[in-house]
Each structure stands twice: as C-alpha cells, then as structure tokens.
Design a protein around this motif. Structure first.
Motif: not given
Ligand SMILES: CC(=O)N[C@H](C=O)[C@@H](O)[C@H](O)[C@H](O)CO
Ligand SMILES: CC(=O)C(=O)O
Length: 286
Positions: A197, A236, A240
């Motif tokens: 993300s 976070m 977040f």
């Molecule tokens: C659980 C979740 O949403 N994971 C995202 C991708 O899949 C990540 O991009 C996380 O948002 C990112 O690593 C921040 O923790």
C-alpha cells in the motif's frame, strides 16, 4: 452515502505512478483498492480503466479477483482475460473460511480453471482474511492442480512460512512480498518483488532499495528500509489504516482520490498531512 468510484482520475494516477514514482507494475482491486467493498460491476469498470489507461505506460497489470462467492471470482477472472490483464490473484474467502489448505486450493483451482491462460497468484493476507493457514501448506501440490499457477503475493510477517514457500519453488513461480516495513528481510529470503500500500507514495524509495541491493550495496538498502520504517512507524503511531493510506495517496499525488467507502471512515486529514511531512523529512526532500 455510497461513495462512488471515480474512474476519471485513474489516467492521471497512472501518469503519477509512472512519472513520479517509477512504478510500472500495478495490482488492481486489492486491499488498498477496497475490492471487497465494491460491486462486481464496479470492479470490472476499474479493471477496464486501468488496462486502457495503462496501455503503453504500465508493464504489468495484475488483477485481484477474490470474493466470497466463487461464481463472482470466476466472473471477474473471465472479465480480466477480456480486459487484457497480465495476471490474476485471489485471496481466501473469509466469512465462510476454508477448513483446511486443501479446501482453499480447491477454491483457487476453480477460479483459475476459467482463465487457464492467465498467470495465477495466491494472495496470502491472513491479518485481513483471518484465515491463518500456512501459505506453504496452500502451495503443496498446487502446481499439478493449477497449471497456470505462477506464484504468491505474501502479505504476512511469518518469514518462516515465506521461506518455506520459496524453497519449494518448482522454478517458475514469482514471490511478491507485501509487508513494506520488512521488505529487505523478505528479499534476503528470496522475494522477487514487492506489492504494498505504501508504494503508492514510496514507490521511488523502494525502487532505490531494490537497485541498491542489486548492486550489492546492503548498507544503502538498509538505510532506505530504515527510512521507510521510520515513516510507517510514525504513521502507525498516528493510527495508520487504509483510510490514512488513501489520504496519503491524495496528499502525495495531489489527485482527488476521495475517502474510503463505508464501513471504513475517512481519516483525519491533519494526521495524514503530518505523516506526509514526516515522509518528506525522513527521505530528505526539501
Ligand atoms: C495488511 C496490509 O494491508 N498489508 C499491505 C499490503 O498487502 C501492506 O502494504 C501494509 O499496509 C504496509 O506494509 C504497512 O503495514
Ligand atoms: C497493497 C496491497 O498489496 C493491496 O492493495 O492488495
């Protein structure tokens, strides 16, 4: 307040990703795209728009087609073929959860079977699905069941499981890692690439990290990973969430990407702006 999808910004968003972030491969209708909150029709429209606007600009469009209903998954998989996608991915259903890895494999097989020519990926994201099967168990024997199986998008923190997925590679599988704050560790384990993300606004940073590692400059790769961690940890501490991520995407791209759809709530804009500020200072912009 159904919060409609705004297709008209996608073309500009493609340009932002390519020109400002150096991102040329996209994962459409995943977690960040709130796919599970969208109708099948909306998902189709989004895929068509991304494929059309990405033509000649994007190198690869992988479409997530996972849904609770196998029928909807199949409909979206067939549609992805027609739209010209380069691959499809599927998460585990999560309301009725597969009782074991074999059941999930069977579900994935039924989706892949309607689009046999498209590379197929399993999207492992236990924190969101609540399905805590080991990905390495899901992969067992999947090659024989799904001839189009090409790999895994692993959005979990269990590097033991991830390592076991990599060590069973028959040779033609690709591993995309999805926890942006610990990508470097996953690359050491053998990840081929990253989907996450935060790459919507740290794409250029992760590209520099990958390039540093390719050159064998581990010190530089660490520096970049630590900068990304500093930003993500700050985010976070400010709560977040998908909504904050989306607001960050608005702040950094300058495009009106809008708030999330219910049941998610919009993020406090001031908080996202504080994170954007942190990003600029941590990455040494301005
Ligand atoms: C659980 C979740 O949403 N994971 C995202 C991708 O899949 C990540 O991009 C996380 O948002 C990112 O690593 C921040 O923790
Ligand atoms: C970020 C990511 O992996 C997703 O949106 O699915």
């Amino acid at each position: 307040m159904s919060r409609e999808v705004n297709l008209s910004v996608i073309g500009q968003y493609v340009d932002y990703l390519v020109l400002k972030q150096g991102v040329r491969k996209v994962f459409v209708n995943g977690t960040t795209g709130e796919s599970v909150s969208l109708s099948v029709e909306e998902r189709k429209q989004l895929v068509e728009e991304w494929c059309q606007k990405g033509k000649g600009k994007l190198e690869e469009v992988i479409v997530h087609v996972g849904c609770s209903s196998l029928k909807d998954c199949q409909e979206l998989a067939r549609h992805a073929v027609k739209a010209g996608a380069d691959g499809i991915a599927v998460i585990s259903p999560s309301f009725f959860k597969p009782p074991n890895a074999a059941a999930l494999r069977m579900f994935l097989q039924e989706v892949a079977a309607v689009a046999p020519a498209l590379p197929f990926y399993y999207y492992h994201i236990p924190s969101m699905t609540g399905v805590h099967l080991l990905a390495s168990d899901v992969l067992e024997g999947i090659d024989e069941m799904i001839p189009s199986f090409r790999g895994l998008k692993f959005s979990g923190s269990d590097l033991l499981d991830f390592g076991q997925c990599i060590s069973c590679n028959p040779g033609h599988w690709t591993y995309l890692y999805g926890m942006d704050e610990q990508l470097l560790a996953a690359l050491a384990m053998g990840a081929d690439g990253a989907v996450g993300s935060t790459y919507n606004y740290m794409g250029s940073t992760v590209n520099r990290l990958l390039a540093a590692l390719d050159k064998g400059d581990l010190a530089q790769a660490r520096t970049l990973q630590f900068q990304m961690q500093e930003i993500i940890l700050f985010a976070m501490k400010n709560g977040f969430s998908l909504a904050m991520n989306k607001q960050m995407m608005c702040e950094l791209s300058g495009l009106p990407l809008g708030p999330p759809r219910l049941p998610l709530l919009p993020c406090d804009v001031a908080k996202a702006q504080a994170v954007a500020q942190k990003l600029h200072s941590a990455l040494g912009h301005q």
